[in-house]
Design a protein around this motif. Structure first.
Motif, PDB file in Angstrom:
ATOM      1  N   HIS A   1     -10.623 -23.023 -28.021  1.00  0.00           N
ATOM      2  CA  HIS A   1     -10.632 -24.415 -28.438  1.00  0.00           C
ATOM      3  C   HIS A   1     -10.025 -24.589 -29.823  1.00  0.00           C
ATOM      4  O   HIS A   1     -10.122 -23.711 -30.687  1.00  0.00           O
ATOM      5  CB  HIS A   1     -12.068 -24.955 -28.458  1.00  0.00           C
ATOM      6  CG  HIS A   1     -12.731 -24.931 -27.121  1.00  0.00           C
ATOM      7  ND1 HIS A   1     -12.740 -26.007 -26.262  1.00  0.00           N
ATOM      8  CD2 HIS A   1     -13.416 -23.942 -26.489  1.00  0.00           C
ATOM      9  CE1 HIS A   1     -13.398 -25.694 -25.169  1.00  0.00           C
ATOM     10  NE2 HIS A   1     -13.812 -24.445 -25.276  1.00  0.00           N
TER      11      HIS A   1
ATOM     12  N   SER B   1      -5.964 -32.593 -24.071  1.00  0.00           N
ATOM     13  CA  SER B   1      -7.253 -31.912 -24.193  1.00  0.00           C
ATOM     14  C   SER B   1      -8.182 -32.252 -23.032  1.00  0.00           C
ATOM     15  O   SER B   1      -8.904 -31.386 -22.524  1.00  0.00           O
ATOM     16  CB  SER B   1      -7.920 -32.278 -25.531  1.00  0.00           C
ATOM     17  OG  SER B   1      -7.184 -31.747 -26.616  1.00  0.00           O
TER      18      SER B   1
ATOM     19  N   LYS C   1      -9.853 -29.614 -20.541  1.00  0.00           N
ATOM     20  CA  LYS C   1     -11.307 -29.566 -20.337  1.00  0.00           C
ATOM     21  C   LYS C   1     -11.650 -29.666 -18.856  1.00  0.00           C
ATOM     22  O   LYS C   1     -12.636 -29.078 -18.403  1.00  0.00           O
ATOM     23  CB  LYS C   1     -11.976 -30.690 -21.130  1.00  0.00           C
ATOM     24  CG  LYS C   1     -11.998 -30.453 -22.633  1.00  0.00           C
ATOM     25  CD  LYS C   1     -12.612 -31.626 -23.383  1.00  0.00           C
ATOM     26  CE  LYS C   1     -12.599 -31.376 -24.885  1.00  0.00           C
ATOM     27  NZ  LYS C   1     -13.149 -32.535 -25.649  1.00  0.00           N
TER      28      LYS C   1
END
Length: 536
Positions: free
Chosen positions: A95, A54, A58
Motif C-alpha cells: 500500500h 486505488s 482494493k
C-alpha cells in the motif's frame, strides 16, 4: 534514471477484471473497468488521483467488493471477499500508506498473521533474511518500525507480501518515497523478480518511471478505462494527455522574488541521537528570506525529517536556536515553544506523511480544516470554535484547490491521496503564514494535482512567503527553488544553484560522491559549491 532491460515475454492472462463497477454515496469510483494482466509482466495503471486506481486495486485485493463485474485469476473465476482470499489466490499488495504496526519490530510485522508459513524460529529468520537481501532492506529485524524511515518501511511491506507467497504483486505508488538511485535499485529488483515468474501491477503518476519499468500501461480516467498503451512507443506527454487531457506540468520558476528580509533563522541547531555518537542534526545554520524557496535535498535518512520536526517543535533540539523574524525585523525565539505556538507565530506545515501528521482520516473534511488553526479565524471566534466558519472555508478550499469530493462531510480517509494533499495545501496556505515548511508536497499525487500545488507555492512565494522545501523529486527541487542545500549525515554540506545544477550532479552530492573519506565535508561536484554550514 537507468532504463532497465526489457522484461520477460508475456505469458497467459493471470488477472482479468471484466466490467468492474463500484459505487459509493455520491460518487462512482469505477465504471465498467476492464483490465487484463499477463504472467511475467509489469502492468502499469495510470490516472489522476481520484480516477479510481486505488479502488480498483482494493477490489482486486479483496478490500472492496464490486457492485458489478467479475474477476478471474489464472483463468479461474474467483470471489475475493477479503485480503485473505486474495493472498490465498497469490495476490499481495504494498500500500501507498503503509499497513504496519509502529510499536512492533520488523520481524513481528512480517510474521504477524503468517506464523503458520515458516514457524517463528530458524526457518522464519532464514526466509526473512533472504527476502530482506532481495528487496534491499538493511534494517535489523529487531528494530521497531517506528524508528525506520519511510523508504525502509516500504521495504518491510514488500518483504511482508513476499513472505506470504504472493506471485502477483500490487505496488501502489512504490517510488513516491525514493530518490533516483533507489528507484533504479527497486526497478532492478522488480526485473529480477520478473525473471523468477512474478507479475506486477504498478500504480504510479510518474510517467517517466512508468515508461521505464512497465511492459504495458492501462490508463483510467474518472473511473473508466480509456485505453492501453505500449510504454516503449508512447511519450510521457501522450500518456499525460490520456490521463488528464493536458500537457505535462513543469515546476520551473522563471523570475526571482527573493528579498533581503530574513524570515526564518536557524543557528547552530543540534539534535543528538540516543544511543549513537553521530548527531541527527550536526550544527545546522541557515536562513530563509521572504519571497524565497530554499530547497533541501538529501537521501532518505540524512536528517531532513529531523530538521523539519525540530523546527516545528515536534522534537526538542539539544542545542541551537530557531527564530522567526517579523516584518519590522524583530526576531522571536521559538526554540522552547510548542508546535501550536510556532504555528500561531506564522508557520504553515505540509508534513512528510499526510496520514500520520496531516489529517484525521476518520473525521470529515471541515474538521480537518480546523487542525492547527483552532485558535484563529475563520475556524475560531475567541475561545470557541466557529463551526459555520470552518464549514464555509472548507467549501472554499474544495473549490479553489480542486479537491474532488462529494461534500465536506466526507471523512478525509475516503479521499484519494492527491485530494488529501490538496486539502492540506489549501489549509496551510489559507492560514496566511509567513513561512511554509513543505515536506514532499507532491509526494504520491498525479500530474494535475502536482501542477496545482506547484502553482500555489509559486503564487505564495511571489507574495512574499518564505518556503523551506524538502523533496526527493530533484526536478521539483531544481524547478521551484531559488537556492538548494544538500544534507548528508545530519549536516548541510553543499549549496547548489538551481539555474546550473543538473539532477545527476545533485544526486551525486546527496550520496557523497567524490568524498575522500568518511569525514569529508562534502562532495566534489561541479555546479555544487562547498558550504561550511554557517548562516550566510
Amino acid at each position: 534514471m537507468n532504463s532497465p532491460e526489457p522484461g520477460a515475454a508475456r505469458g497467459a492472462p493471470v488477472v482479468e477484471l471484466t466490467g468492474i463497477t463500484k459505487r459509493f454515496p455520491g460518487v462512482v469510483a469505477n465504471s465498467d473497468v476492464n483490465l487484463t494482466v499477463h504472467a511475467g509482466e509489469v502492468h502499469a495503471i495510470c490516472g489522476e488521483n481520484g480516477a479510481g486506481k486505488s479502488t480498483l486495486m482494493k477490489i482486486l485485493y479483496g478490500m472492496q467488493q464490486p457492485d458489478e463485474g467479475s474477476i478471474s485469476v489464472n483463468s479461474s473465476p474467483v470471489r475475493l471477499r477479503n485480503p485473505q482470499d486474495a493472498i490465498q489466490a497469490g495476490i499481495g499488495m504494498v500500500h501507498q500508506h503503509f499497513m504496519l504496526a509502529d510499536n512492533l519490530t520488523v520481524r513481528e510485522n512480517v510474521l504477524l498473521g503468517a506464523e503458520g508459513l515458516h514457524g517463528i524460529g530458524g526457518r522464519a529468520r532464514k526466509r526473512m533474511a533472504e527476502l530482506a537481501g532481495q528487496t534491499g532492506l538493511h534494517a535489523s529485524p529487531d528494530v521497531l518500525v517506528e524508528r525506520l524511515g519511510v523508504a525502509d518501511r516500504q521495504r518491510v511491506e514488500i518483504v511482508k507480501v513476499l513472505y506470504r507467497g504472493a506471485k502477483i504483486v500490487i505496488l501502489d505508488e512504490p517510488t513516491a518515497v525514493l530518490v533516483p538511485h533507489e528507484v533504479d535499485a527497486l526497478f532492478d529488483t522488480v526485473r529480477s523478480m520478473q525473471a523468477q515468474g512474478f507479475t506486477f501491477l504498478f500504480i504510479s503518476h510518474k510517467l517517466d518511471e512508468v515508461r521505464a519499468i512497465a511492459d504495458t500501461v492501462t490508463v483510467i480516467r474518472r473511473g473508466t478505462t480509456v485505453g492501453t498503451a505500449d510504454p516503449k512507443t508512447i511519450s510521457s506527454r501522450e500518456l499525460a494527455e490520456m490521463m488528464v487531457g493536458s500537457e505535462l506540468p513543469s515546476p520551473e520558476t522563471r523570475e526571482s522574488t527573493v528579498t533581503t528580509r530574513e524570515v526564518l533563522r536557524v543557528h547552530d541547531l543540534r539534535l543528538d541521537t540516543e544511543g549513537s555518537a553521530r548527531a541527527a542534526l550536526d550544527h545546522i545554520s541557515f536562513a530563509v528570506r521572504a519571497g524565497e524557496v530554499l530547497g533541501v535535498a538529501g537521501v532518505e535518512g540524512n536528517g531532513q525529517t529531523e530538521l523539519v520536526e525540530t523546527i516545528m517543535g515536534m522534537r526538542k533540539a539539544s542545542s541551537g536556536k530557531v527564530e522567526l523574524v517579523d516584518a519590522g525585523g524583530q526576531a522571536r525565539d521559538l526554540t522552547r515553544l510548542g508546535t501550536l505556538a510556532r504555528r500561531e507565530a506564522g508557520i504553515g506545515y505540509i508534513p512528510e506523511d499526510r496520514t500520520r501528521h496531516g489529517l484525521l482520516l476518520t473525521q470529515p473534511l471541515w474538521v480537518n480544516r480546523i487542525l492547527g488553526y483552532q485558535t484563529r479565524k475563520p475556524v475560531a471566534s475567541g475561545p470557541l470554535l466557529d463551526i459555520s466558519g470552518a464549514r464555509k472555508d472548507t467549501e472554499r478550499i474544495v473549490t479553489d484547490y480542486d479537491v474532488r469530493t462529494p461534500g465536506i462531510d466526507v471523512p478525509a480517509g475516503a479521499l484519494s491521496g492527491g485530494n488529501q494533499q490538496k486539502l492540506i495545501v489549501g489549509r496551510e496556505l489559507s492560514g496566511t503564514p509567513v513561512l511554509l515548511i513543505a515536506s514532499h508536497p507532491t509526494r504520491g499525487v498525479d500530474v494535475g494535482a502536482q501542477a496545482l500545488i506547484w502553482e500555489q507555492i509559486r503564487l505564495a512565494r511571489a507574495e512574499g512567503l518564505a518556503v523551506l522545501l524538502i523533496s526527493a523529486d530533484l526536478d521539483e527541487l531544481i524547478g521551484l527553488s531559488d537556492t538548494i542545500r544538500v544534507m548528508l549525515r545530519g549536516r548541510l554540506v553543499t549549496e547548489a544553484d538551481p539555474a546550473t545544477v543538473t539532477p545527476t550532479e545533485l544526486g551525486s552530492a546527496m550520496t557523497g560522491a567524490g568524498e575522500t573519506d568518511a569525514a569529508a565535508d562534502g562532495p566534489d561536484v561541479s555546479a555544487v559549491s562547498e558550504s561550511d554550514g554557517e548562516q550566510s
